[in-house]
Design a protein around this motif. Structure first.
Motif, PDB file in Angstrom:
ATOM      1  N   ALA A  75       6.917   0.636  -2.000  1.00 50.73           N
ATOM      2  CA  ALA A  75       7.321  -0.510  -2.816  1.00 50.73           C
ATOM      3  C   ALA A  75       6.472  -1.740  -2.553  1.00 50.73           C
ATOM      4  O   ALA A  75       6.333  -2.610  -3.431  1.00 50.73           O
ATOM      5  N   ASP A  76       5.906  -1.848  -1.346  1.00 52.59           N
ATOM      6  CA  ASP A  76       5.055  -2.993  -1.017  1.00 52.59           C
ATOM      7  C   ASP A  76       3.576  -2.723  -1.290  1.00 52.59           C
ATOM      8  O   ASP A  76       2.753  -3.634  -1.189  1.00 52.59           O
ATOM      9  N   GLN A  77       3.225  -1.486  -1.637  1.00 53.74           N
ATOM     10  CA  GLN A  77       1.826  -1.129  -1.858  1.00 53.74           C
ATOM     11  C   GLN A  77       1.466  -1.004  -3.337  1.00 53.74           C
ATOM     12  O   GLN A  77       0.299  -1.091  -3.694  1.00 53.74           O
ATOM     13  N   PHE A  78       2.461  -0.781  -4.193  1.00 50.67           N
ATOM     14  CA  PHE A  78       2.195  -0.541  -5.610  1.00 50.67           C
ATOM     15  C   PHE A  78       3.101  -1.418  -6.472  1.00 50.67           C
ATOM     16  O   PHE A  78       4.032  -2.050  -5.959  1.00 50.67           O
ATOM     17  N   GLU A  79       2.823  -1.434  -7.762  1.00 56.73           N
ATOM     18  CA  GLU A  79       3.637  -2.238  -8.673  1.00 56.73           C
ATOM     19  C   GLU A  79       5.059  -1.679  -8.704  1.00 56.73           C
ATOM     20  O   GLU A  79       5.294  -0.512  -9.027  1.00 56.73           O
ATOM     21  N   ARG A  80       6.018  -2.536  -8.388  1.00 55.04           N
ATOM     22  CA  ARG A  80       7.390  -2.069  -8.228  1.00 55.04           C
ATOM     23  C   ARG A  80       8.011  -1.609  -9.534  1.00 55.04           C
ATOM     24  O   ARG A  80       8.827  -0.675  -9.552  1.00 55.04           O
ATOM     25  N   ARG A  81       7.668  -2.244 -10.628  1.00 55.05           N
ATOM     26  CA  ARG A  81       8.236  -1.836 -11.913  1.00 55.05           C
ATOM     27  C   ARG A  81       7.853  -0.400 -12.232  1.00 55.05           C
ATOM     28  O   ARG A  81       8.674   0.379 -12.726  1.00 55.05           O
ATOM     29  N   ARG A  82       6.628  -0.007 -11.931  1.00 56.76           N
ATOM     30  CA  ARG A  82       6.197   1.361 -12.197  1.00 56.76           C
ATOM     31  C   ARG A  82       6.898   2.362 -11.284  1.00 56.76           C
ATOM     32  O   ARG A  82       7.193   3.488 -11.699  1.00 56.76           O
ATOM     33  N   ILE A  83       7.184   1.950 -10.055  1.00 55.36           N
ATOM     34  CA  ILE A  83       7.915   2.829  -9.144  1.00 55.36           C
ATOM     35  C   ILE A  83       9.324   3.078  -9.687  1.00 55.36           C
ATOM     36  O   ILE A  83       9.816   4.219  -9.701  1.00 55.36           O
TER      37      ILE A  83
END
Length: 421
Positions: A75-83
């Motif tokens: 969650a801190d490494q990638f765009e959270r909306r896409r996760i």
């Protein structure tokens, strides 16, 4: 008066991203609550074994704990909306498979549990990303109200979702799963169209140091450690709701309808309190209010334990839910505002471990104590224990006790992430 209330309501409506987020939460929340009812009914109808009902909780609990730290790192490494989108799409696929197999009468308990396990994995990654999105959707000064409105969606789903799922189950589990899938499609569309701005994440390899950065951060921030640990012990000790069937049958001498009222009372109290909090900002003495709310939770638990009349028990559970909502909103807002954006995923993941563990162990602890000393004595002990924890935490976390506001202190307390890592 009406103009004053409208002005308060308009402040959140002026943030379209939050509105889309809220409606997405309602859709997915209702879908998940309906899904939970259908899965339980279907598995029990197939096997007739209570043990399999326990397995439903286990296959959801295991991934939520084992994958929490990796999910926070992601969650801190990638765009959270896409996760969140990816997690909900995986959940939708699993629900669609459940619907198809149920409509074709080709489902069995192992298949249901495997698909629920897949949903549990997806939710383990979705949760910290979803929690970390909210502070970026509204200004810091209205975040507590946004969290209250967001919590109202969850409470409404908990109250009405199971009833709607049970009503639709008359037409068959496949119908329930189909409606659940449609609700998840609505959530995915809303999340996909949501305008969400996130600072470019600082890419770091997944090491023990980065995975446990959330734990180190919480240990270094006394206020954050105080609110998360207070929640853990309060829930562990105040698990009266796990014993409701015993109270309904043996103490209050009521039937299934009374048990239904007892189960609904805390959620109704929490829902009404969330509506009130959505219209009133918590501006002063938030630390004292939080401790008073947890103490109120303990007192309400004691009243419920000693009550022998249904109306007083309902009132106590209603108050219990309302007090819990106040402390939950303050705790949630304080943790989010005291945490830098590039750490929110990992901190939310650690918080999720505490929440899931305390809920599960709290029910287990209440059941074991009730078997040993009786339901009333076990619940009294839980209420007294909650009050003792409040007293200890007041002494151990004086800055939290004296905390006046949420976002002002948060801005001052944020330090460089490098100092934590």
């Amino acid at each position: 008066m009406r103009r004053f209330m409208s002005a308060r309501a308009d402040s959140l409506l002026r943030h379209p991203a939050f509105v889309a987020f809220w409606f997405a939460r309602i859709a997915s929340g209702f879908g998940f609550q309906m899904l939970s009812v259908a899965v339980g009914w279907q598995i029990y109808a197939i096997t007739g074994r209570a043990f399999d009902l326990g397995l439903i909780g286990l296959v959801q609990f295991v991934p939520s704990v084992l994958l929490a730290l990796p999910a926070g790192h992601v969650a801190d490494q990638f765009e959270r909306r896409r996760i969140v989108l990816l997690g909900q799409i995986v959940e939708w696929i699993a629900i669609a498979v459940l619907a198809g197999l149920s409509l074709a009468h080709g489902i069995h308990e192992v298949g249901i549990l495997l698909l629920v396990f897949v949903i549990g994995i997806a939710k383990a990654f979705e949760f910290p990303a979803l929690q970390s999105m909210l502070p970026a959707l509204v200004p810091a000064e209205v975040l507590p109200r946004a969290m209250a409105v967001n919590a109202s969606a969850g409470q409404a789903a908990m109250i009405m979702g199971p009833a709607l799922g049970g009503f639709l189950y008359v037409a068959g589990p496949g119908v329930v799963y189909t409606v659940c899938g449609a609700l998840y499609v609505v959530s995915v569309i809303l999340m996909g169209r949501l305008r969400y701005e996130q600072a470019p994440p600082r890419r770091e390899p997944a090491t023990l140091k980065t995975l446990f950065a959330g734990v180190h951060f919480i240990r270094a921030r006394k206020d954050v450690l105080g609110v998360i640990s207070l929640d853990l012990f309060a829930v562990l000790l105040g698990g009266a709701t796990a014993l409701l069937p015993i109270f309904a049958k043996d103490i209050l001498h009521t039937g299934p309808w009374g048990l239904g009222l007892l189960r609904a009372a805390p959620a109704v109290g929490a829902l009404l309190m969330s509506v009130w909090l959505a219209r009133h900002n918590l501006q002063r003495r938030v630390g004292a209010i939080m401790f008073a709310s947890v103490a109120g939770f303990g007192v309400a638990t004691l009243i419920f334990a000693l009550s022998t009349t249904l109306w007083l028990s309902l009132l106590a559970l209603f108050a219990l839910g309302a007090f819990d909502m106040v402390s939950m909103v303050i705790r949630g807002a304080l943790v989010q505002l005291d945490t830098p954006d590039d750490m929110r995923g990992r901190v939310s993941a650690v918080n999720a471990i505490f929440i899931n563990t305390s809920n599960q162990l709290g029910e287990f602890e209440s059941g074991m104590l009730a078997a040993w000393m009786g339901a009333v004595n076990a619940t009294v002990l839980g209420g007294v224990g909650t009050l003792l924890v409040v007293g200890l935490w007041l002494a151990m976390f004086p800055t939290l006790r004296r905390r006046q506001r949420l976002h002002v202190e948060a801005a001052a307390s944020d330090g460089p992430v490098a100092d934590i890592l």
